[in-house]
Scaffold this motif. Structure first.
Motif, mmCIF file in Angstrom:
data_model
loop_
_atom_site.group_PDB
_atom_site.id
_atom_site.type_symbol
_atom_site.label_atom_id
_atom_site.label_comp_id
_atom_site.label_asym_id
_atom_site.label_seq_id
_atom_site.Cartn_x
_atom_site.Cartn_y
_atom_site.Cartn_z
ATOM 1 N N TYR A 102 -37.496 17.192 36.905
ATOM 2 C CA TYR A 102 -37.760 18.628 36.800
ATOM 3 C C TYR A 102 -39.253 18.931 36.676
ATOM 4 C CZ TYR A 102 -32.775 19.333 36.205
ATOM 5 O OH TYR A 102 -31.432 19.359 36.407
ATOM 6 N N ALA B 22 -39.741 26.967 28.539
ATOM 7 C CA ALA B 22 -39.069 28.195 28.945
ATOM 8 C C ALA B 22 -38.519 28.156 30.373
ATOM 9 C CB ALA B 22 -40.020 29.379 28.788
ATOM 10 N N ASP B 23 -39.189 27.540 31.314
ATOM 11 C CA ASP B 23 -38.745 27.555 32.710
ATOM 12 C C ASP B 23 -37.864 26.362 33.075
ATOM 13 O OD1 ASP B 23 -40.858 25.756 32.467
ATOM 14 O OD2 ASP B 23 -41.559 26.094 34.507
ATOM 15 N N PRO C 92 -34.309 23.881 32.713
ATOM 16 C CA PRO C 92 -32.871 24.121 32.523
ATOM 17 C C PRO C 92 -32.473 24.082 31.039
ATOM 18 C CG PRO C 92 -33.229 22.563 34.294
ATOM 19 C CD PRO C 92 -34.551 22.800 33.664
ATOM 20 N N LEU C 93 -31.274 24.561 30.758
ATOM 21 C CA LEU C 93 -30.805 24.716 29.383
ATOM 22 C C LEU C 93 -30.782 23.415 28.574
ATOM 23 C CD1 LEU C 93 -27.897 27.290 29.831
ATOM 24 C CD2 LEU C 93 -30.178 27.670 28.889
ATOM 25 N N GLN C 94 -30.539 22.285 29.207
ATOM 26 C CA GLN C 94 -30.478 21.036 28.446
ATOM 27 C C GLN C 94 -31.831 20.654 27.850
ATOM 28 O OE1 GLN C 94 -29.865 20.920 31.919
ATOM 29 N NE2 GLN C 94 -30.650 19.007 32.756
ATOM 30 N N ARG D 265 -33.819 22.996 26.331
ATOM 31 C CA ARG D 265 -34.202 24.065 25.398
ATOM 32 C C ARG D 265 -34.347 23.499 24.000
ATOM 33 N NH1 ARG D 265 -35.465 28.650 28.426
ATOM 34 N NH2 ARG D 265 -34.432 28.190 30.377
ATOM 35 N N TRP D 266 -35.171 24.162 23.213
ATOM 36 C CA TRP D 266 -35.416 23.744 21.841
ATOM 37 C C TRP D 266 -35.266 24.934 20.936
ATOM 38 C CZ3 TRP D 266 -40.052 24.878 18.892
ATOM 39 C CH2 TRP D 266 -40.096 24.224 17.644
ATOM 40 N N ASP D 267 -34.504 24.761 19.865
ATOM 41 C CA ASP D 267 -34.320 25.814 18.876
ATOM 42 C C ASP D 267 -35.090 25.403 17.629
ATOM 43 O OD1 ASP D 267 -33.559 27.867 17.261
ATOM 44 O OD2 ASP D 267 -31.448 27.263 17.122
#
Length: 166
Positions: free
Chosen positions: A25, A52-53, A55-57, A59-61
């Motif tokens: 990616y 941010a751009d 894919p969802l896997q 993402r960081w919370d």
């Protein structure tokens, strides 16, 4: 959310970026650029902007507890062998033999034999991060000693002899 972050959060985001690189990616220059931003980040917003751009896997919370993630192996361009005593010993031996092979190249091929030994002994040091430079010098000088020995042997073999007349 301008909450300050620590090393654990930076490491987690670097792991996510590494996984994105590994899965294709991100390309290497973009990964390196994002990596430098993440390592200098002070707030959670700065970290989230680097993901941010993706894919969802990826993402960081920032509110979620950090979980252990899979480490990305080092890039293949970097030498990876940890320096050991044997590596240092063979690297120094390679340097000594390589340096000695050059002046001894005039001795009917003895310098070539020392050069070959220097090239062989430089191999473990080329994979070591601490001894890489010394091993490279041993390799290059060993090759120079081999080449000089070959030239000298050829000169001795094909040098015209002149008869002496009185």
């Amino acid at each position: 959310m301008n909450e300050r972050i620590g090393n654990a959060q930076r490491t987690h985001v670097l792991d996510l970026l590494g996984n994105a690189l590994q899965e294709g990616y991100l390309d290497l220059p973009e990964f390196e650029q994002r990596m430098s931003i993440v390592t200098a980040a002070k707030t959670a917003d700065e970290l989230m902007s680097q993901l941010a751009d993706l894919p969802l896997q990826f993402r960081w919370d920032p509110r979620a507890p950090s979980s252990p993630t899979v480490r990305v192996p080092p890039l293949p361009s970097a030498p990876t062998t940890a320096p050991g005593r044997d590596t240092r010993t063979t690297t120094i031996a390679s340097l000594v033999l390589a340096i000695a092979s050059i002046p001894l190249s005039v001795c009917f091929g003895i310098g070539g034999l020392l050069g070959i030994a220097a090239v062989v002994l430089s191999r473990p040091g080329l994979r070591s991060s601490n001894d890489h430079g010394k091993a490279m010098i041993g390799l290059v000088l060993g090759c120079v000693g081999i080449a000089a020995s070959i030239v000298m042997v050829l000169l001795f073999i094909f040098m015209p002899t002149t008869p002496t007349t009185r």
